[in-house]
Design a protein around this motif. Structure first.
Motif, mmCIF file in Angstrom:
data_model
loop_
_atom_site.group_PDB
_atom_site.id
_atom_site.type_symbol
_atom_site.label_atom_id
_atom_site.label_comp_id
_atom_site.label_asym_id
_atom_site.label_seq_id
_atom_site.Cartn_x
_atom_site.Cartn_y
_atom_site.Cartn_z
ATOM 1 N N ARG A 67 16.177 -11.273 36.328
ATOM 2 C CA ARG A 67 15.037 -12.023 36.823
ATOM 3 C C ARG A 67 14.633 -11.516 38.205
ATOM 4 O O ARG A 67 13.471 -11.366 38.510
ATOM 5 C CB ARG A 67 15.400 -13.506 36.913
ATOM 6 N N ARG A 75 12.764 -8.336 37.894
ATOM 7 C CA ARG A 75 11.419 -8.545 37.393
ATOM 8 C C ARG A 75 10.526 -9.050 38.527
ATOM 9 O O ARG A 75 9.384 -8.677 38.658
ATOM 10 C CB ARG A 75 11.445 -9.550 36.252
ATOM 11 N N ARG A 76 11.106 -9.912 39.355
ATOM 12 C CA ARG A 76 10.349 -10.479 40.452
ATOM 13 C C ARG A 76 9.917 -9.369 41.400
ATOM 14 O O ARG A 76 8.811 -9.342 41.884
ATOM 15 C CB ARG A 76 11.218 -11.484 41.188
ATOM 16 N N ARG A 77 10.831 -8.427 41.653
ATOM 17 C CA ARG A 77 10.504 -7.328 42.544
ATOM 18 C C ARG A 77 9.367 -6.508 41.943
ATOM 19 O O ARG A 77 8.381 -6.199 42.605
ATOM 20 C CB ARG A 77 11.759 -6.465 42.749
ATOM 21 N N LEU A 101 7.229 -7.471 39.866
ATOM 22 C CA LEU A 101 6.035 -8.314 39.854
ATOM 23 C C LEU A 101 5.315 -8.278 41.197
ATOM 24 O O LEU A 101 4.109 -8.078 41.268
ATOM 25 C CB LEU A 101 6.451 -9.755 39.533
ATOM 26 N N GLU A 144 5.382 -6.065 43.375
ATOM 27 C CA GLU A 144 4.776 -4.766 43.613
ATOM 28 C C GLU A 144 3.472 -4.614 42.842
ATOM 29 O O GLU A 144 2.481 -4.119 43.362
ATOM 30 C CB GLU A 144 5.740 -3.648 43.196
ATOM 31 N N GLU A 164 1.496 -6.894 41.941
ATOM 32 C CA GLU A 164 0.464 -7.745 42.539
ATOM 33 C C GLU A 164 -0.259 -6.999 43.649
ATOM 34 O O GLU A 164 -1.471 -7.053 43.756
ATOM 35 C CB GLU A 164 1.098 -9.014 43.123
ATOM 36 N N VAL A 165 0.535 -6.309 44.464
ATOM 37 C CA VAL A 165 -0.066 -5.573 45.567
ATOM 38 C C VAL A 165 -0.938 -4.442 45.025
ATOM 39 O O VAL A 165 -2.044 -4.219 45.467
ATOM 40 C CB VAL A 165 1.034 -5.011 46.493
ATOM 41 N N ASP A 166 -0.400 -3.759 44.001
ATOM 42 C CA ASP A 166 -1.150 -2.646 43.422
ATOM 43 C C ASP A 166 -2.516 -3.095 42.913
ATOM 44 O O ASP A 166 -3.526 -2.475 43.179
ATOM 45 C CB ASP A 166 -0.377 -2.029 42.246
ATOM 46 N N SER A 199 -4.240 -5.556 43.730
ATOM 47 C CA SER A 199 -5.179 -6.100 44.710
ATOM 48 C C SER A 199 -5.820 -4.987 45.535
ATOM 49 O O SER A 199 -6.695 -5.239 46.336
ATOM 50 C CB SER A 199 -4.467 -7.091 45.630
ATOM 51 N N LEU A 250 10.020 -19.462 40.657
ATOM 52 C CA LEU A 250 10.895 -18.349 41.044
ATOM 53 C C LEU A 250 10.181 -17.014 40.905
ATOM 54 O O LEU A 250 10.442 -16.084 41.652
ATOM 55 C CB LEU A 250 12.120 -18.373 40.117
ATOM 56 N N GLU A 251 9.276 -16.930 39.942
ATOM 57 C CA GLU A 251 8.654 -15.643 39.671
ATOM 58 C C GLU A 251 7.305 -15.463 40.360
ATOM 59 O O GLU A 251 6.565 -14.545 40.046
ATOM 60 C CB GLU A 251 8.504 -15.449 38.155
ATOM 61 N N LYS A 304 -3.744 -8.706 53.539
ATOM 62 C CA LYS A 304 -4.649 -9.185 52.479
ATOM 63 C C LYS A 304 -4.384 -10.642 52.136
ATOM 64 O O LYS A 304 -5.302 -11.437 51.954
ATOM 65 C CB LYS A 304 -4.448 -8.344 51.216
ATOM 66 N N LEU A 355 3.210 -4.544 51.848
ATOM 67 C CA LEU A 355 4.300 -5.048 51.032
ATOM 68 C C LEU A 355 4.216 -4.367 49.667
ATOM 69 O O LEU A 355 3.147 -4.279 49.083
ATOM 70 C CB LEU A 355 4.157 -6.564 50.877
ATOM 71 N N GLY A 356 5.335 -3.845 49.192
ATOM 72 C CA GLY A 356 5.299 -3.174 47.899
ATOM 73 C C GLY A 356 5.001 -1.694 48.016
ATOM 74 O O GLY A 356 4.928 -0.993 47.012
ATOM 75 N N GLU A 408 12.375 -0.632 50.388
ATOM 76 C CA GLU A 408 13.272 0.073 49.476
ATOM 77 C C GLU A 408 13.782 1.362 50.110
ATOM 78 O O GLU A 408 14.948 1.714 49.960
ATOM 79 C CB GLU A 408 12.558 0.372 48.157
ATOM 80 N N HIS A 438 2.027 3.638 48.531
ATOM 81 C CA HIS A 438 2.465 3.909 47.157
ATOM 82 C C HIS A 438 3.677 4.831 47.137
ATOM 83 O O HIS A 438 3.742 5.769 46.364
ATOM 84 C CB HIS A 438 1.344 4.537 46.336
#
Lengths: 335, 498
Positions: A319, A322-324, A326, A328, A330-332, A334, B144-145, B179, B293-294, B299, B476
């Motif tokens: 989980r 998956r959250r991680r 997810l 990422e 979301e940012v992509d 947007s 949680l998600e 954002k 973020l992301g 990482e 990216h």
């Protein structure tokens, strides 16, 4: 995959394996036997389920059960209450179970003792009190109504193979109670408060839910369910032995955890618990058919408990991954 | 019950002491409907205490609270809710195991004292609330998600459902990207237009200038500045908060020409996360790493610390190639890492300050028999407490007793005490006030001058501009631009980011 699905698959696979080894497995008689041995456990398990969802753990329920069942029989005899009545001992046992649950509630909600320690302590206290004050001897002549109830079958006939096929009448009330608990958990403010508590104590408090009040209700309800389970156990066994049920924590907690309740609190379903109880009983009753000695039963159940918790840990880390992923994506999207 | 009415809220001469220490010494503040009011102040200035008094958690020693014309000497939490006061805490107080819908609807059900809860009604309440603030989040997914930004919006939706008239937001933008902050501001503005009085607590001066109409600045439990936001310049706000002028000039120490490289990354790649990353950090150099973020920045930092899998490429520490597949291995080769969330990852909150400082280097303090001398630990801890100017009465107090800025120093002390060659700091000043921020940057500078190499992962562009020799922007998973010395400017980096 959902926990329930995994469990159903496990039950099917295990049944097929045993069925291929011994043909008597796939008989109505065997199915009804498994059901019969599941009734008492299911009641205990429902109480434990509620406690576990709320983020606690209860190890006092077997002793609460036998305390209530045994004491109800002793009271019936001592005060020469109407042995023909089934209702009196059952009500007595439920009241005693609720009172003992109240003691747990005082320790946990009142004094804020961690649930494992609190129930470990009260289990010792209850056991000591029962053996010294109520009695320590085996009672075989239980009230007549309780004795007769053990053979109150809804369906009873002799199969073509000559074995006696019987389905106990308890299947009806137990089904009703199970559905009721399920509705309480999913559709009432109390039920949702139990989940909230398991999700986090501080957020729950800030929501305006009374943490102590909810905990008190939880342990009272668990006590009542244990009391009922205890008296039904006495009835089905046709004897009241104060030394019984000790050690059954393992089976019940394993069933609830295998059923998908999170030992960390916050998650768990009644349906999962029903499956968990059936699965544990399936294993316990039928390992012998596979040529495994019965002394291995406890080891098998213990192993299942560990496997169940391991599966929870694995799905938890999935989980997180998956959250991680997810966050990422979301940012992509947007950008 | 989507009700928001025009009303005025104020506190007058609020005094509150905790065991002799005055947290608030006669604070007055008023907020009117259709206004976003900034409550600014450093950690420990009394902001949280004031919020707690207005939401009924604490009772003031004296003073008067006026909510929509009704006067109170103190409030109960229930009264505060009934009068429409809602607080969105930094941790949101949401339940991770329930669905989005339930998180929004449960408090409404509690308020209405409904015994039974229907699934359809729950969804209806949640949809209405989210629709009201104009955001679209899948209400059936488990909380949680959902992302942190969504959680923030969910918490706001929940508050509107309870008939919010006055909304406190406690540092709502801390964990959000630029954002997400924009989206949040749209929602805040919408609520304001509907007549909600909003009190916005934040350290980020550029953000409060953007969203707030009026401001109250607290320092040491007293109001030191107040008025229309438009009358204040950024510098004046910072000065009011700290009581002294805060320098924002560049303080990156001069680099010696022939210093050797301490950390060299060669084509470091982790599939789907970051790709072909190469750079090096030499003795005394401070390199900034920023990205949305992301973008893969966290990482990458974790990979250098052995916490995130690497698929290709090499890492050299002090000239030697190393395989870092665990934090232990990274530590052994001289790399330290301070994670972004000090509260959950970096500190043992209930343990003493002293113990936290020595926690990482514990192995190195072991005596001949494997025991650790208490007095030796106390000495090490105390020297760091004075060196990093950690403000505490007693080093055996739990870390949770410290303010945010001081907690962050404990985290730093903990890692500095093992004297790594390369120090990776991820978000070193998140949730730290202006004054402490500069001091933390100064600590970093001093260590760099002593030869330590730094990799600073941060969202805070001004901070990177102040301290870094070089700033890398990651996009990216790839380093998209590199700014060195003279090219480093806030506007250039912002442009590259967005």
């Amino acid at each position: 995959m959902r926990n329930e699905t995994v469990l159903i698959l496990a039950i099917v696979i295990f049944s097929l394996v045993i069925g291929s080894k011994s043909p008597e497995f796939f008989t109505l008689a065997n199915l009804f036997d498994i059901l019969r041995s599941s009734f008492v456990q299911l009641l205990f398990a429902l109480g434990v389920l509620i406690v576990i969802i709320s983020g606690g753990i209860d190890v006092s329920f077997p002793i609460v059960g036998i305390f209530a069942g045994y004491t109800a029989v002793v009271i019936m005899q001592k005060f020469e209450l109407d042995g023909e009545s089934l209702l009196i001992p059952i009500v007595l046992a439920i009241v005693i179970g609720t009172l003992l649950g109240g003691v747990n509630a005082i320790a946990i909600a009142g004094f804020g003792i961690p649930t494992l320690i609190a129930t470990l302590g009260t289990a010792g206290i209850f056991r000591g009190l029962m053996l010294t004050l109520i009695g320590s001897s085996f009672i075989s002549d239980i009230p007549i109504a309780l004795d007769q109830f053990s053979t109150a079958d809804l369906v009873k006939f002799e199969s073509a193979a000559g074995t006696l096929v019987r389905l106990h009448v308890l299947v009806i009330p137990i089904t009703i109670i199970t559905i009721l608990i399920s509705l309480i958990l999913s559709r009432t403010l109390f039920g949702r408060s139990v989940y909230a508590l398991g999700g986090g104590v501080e957020p729950t408090r800030r929501l305006g839910i009374s943490v102590k009040g909810t905990q008190t209700k939880i342990y009272l309800l668990a006590g009542a369910l244990s009391g009922l389970a205890g008296i039904l156990y006495v009835s089905l066994q046709r004897k009241a032995n104060p030394y019984d049920l000790a050690g059954s924590e393992l089976d019940i907690i394993a069933a609830v955890v295998l059923g998908g309740a999170s030992i960390m609190g916050g998650y768990g379903t009644v349906f999962g618990t029903v499956l968990g109880v059936l699965f544990i009983n399936l294993i316990k009753n039928n390992l012998v058919l596979l040529g495994v000695s019965s002394s291995w039963q406890r080891a098998a159940v213990g192993a299942l408990l560990v496997i169940g918790i391991t599966l929870q840990a694995i799905s938890e880390s999935r989980r997180n991954k998956r959250r991680r992923a997810l966050s990422e994506s979301e940012v992509d999207s947007s950008e | 019950m989507l009700a928001t009415q025009t009303a005025d809220y104020s506190v007058k001469n609020i005094v509150k002491s905790f065991g002799g220490a005055k947290a608030l010494a006669g604070v007055s503040m008023s907020v009117s409907a259709e206004e976003v009011h900034c409550l600014a102040g450093e950690n420990g200035s009394g902001k949280s205490t004031l919020i707690k008094i207005m939401s009924g958690v604490h009772a003031p020693d004296s003073g008067l609270i006026t909510l929509a014309g009704k006067e109170f000497t103190h409030l109960s939490p229930r009264q505060a809710v009934n009068e429409g006061v809602q607080v969105i805490f930094q941790d949101f107080s949401l339940l991770p195991n329930l669905t989005v819908a339930e998180n929004i609807a449960l408090p409404t059900n509690i308020l209405k004292s409904s015994k039974f809860i229907g699934k359809k009604e729950t969804k209806k309440i949640a949809e209405e609330a989210l629709g009201y603030i104009g955001v679209d989040i899948d209400i059936n997914s488990p909380l949680l998600e959902t992302s942190i930004a969504s959680k923030q919006l969910i918490a706001i939706a929940r508050a509107t459902n309870l008939g919010v008239k006055m909304l406190f937001m406690d540092e709502p933008t801390t964990a959000l990207t630029r954002k997400e902050v924009k989206k949040l501001f749209e929602v805040v503005d919408q609520l304001r237009k509907r007549g909600v009085a909003i009190v916005f607590v934040s350290h980020k001066i550029d953000e409060i200038q953007e969203i707030c109409n009026t401001i109250t600045v607290l320092r040491n439990g007293e109001v030191v500045a107040e008025g229309l936001m438009s009358k204040f310049k950024a510098k004046e706000i910072a000065m009011a908060m700290t009581g002294s002028e805060i320098a924002t000039s560049r303080i990156a120490p001069p680099l010696s020409k022939n210093s050797r490289a301490l950390l060299e990354l060669e084509k470091l790649t982790s599939i789907n996360t970051f790709d072909d990353v190469s750079f090096s950090i030499s003795e005394g150099e401070i390199i900034g790493l920023t990205g949305l973020l992301g973008s893969g920045r966290t990482e990458l930092a974790e990979a250098i610390f052995g916490q995130y899998p690497v698929d290709a490429g090499s890492i050299k520490v002090d000239g030697k190639e190393v395989t870092l597949n665990s934090p232990e291995a990274a530590l052994a080769s001289g790399i330290g890492y301070v994670p972004p969330d000090r509260l959950t990852q970096g500190l043992f909150l209930e343990q003493s300050i002293l113990r936290n400082i020595v926690a990482v280097g514990l192995d190195r303090q072991r005596g001949r028999w494997g025991g650790v001398s208490k007095s030796k630990l106390a000495k090490i801890g105390s020297s760091w407490i004075s060196e990093l100017r950690i403000k505490t009465k007693n080093p055996i107090n739990p870390v949770s007793s410290l303010s945010g800025g001081n907690q962050q120093r404990v985290v730093l002390a903990k890692w500095l005490s093992i004297n790594p060659k390369v120090m990776i700091l991820n978000g070193p000043t998140v949730g730290v006030d202006v004054g402490s921020k500069r001091e933390i940057l100064e600590i970093i500078r001093d260590r760099a001058q002593a030869g330590m190499a730094f990799l600073l992962v941060s969202d805070d562009i001004p901070e990177l501009v102040q301290i870094c020799h070089k700033v890398l922007v990651i996009r990216h998973g790839k380093i998209s631009k590199e700014f060195s010395d003279k090219q480093i400017s806030e506007s250039a980096i912002y442009k590259e980011l967005n």
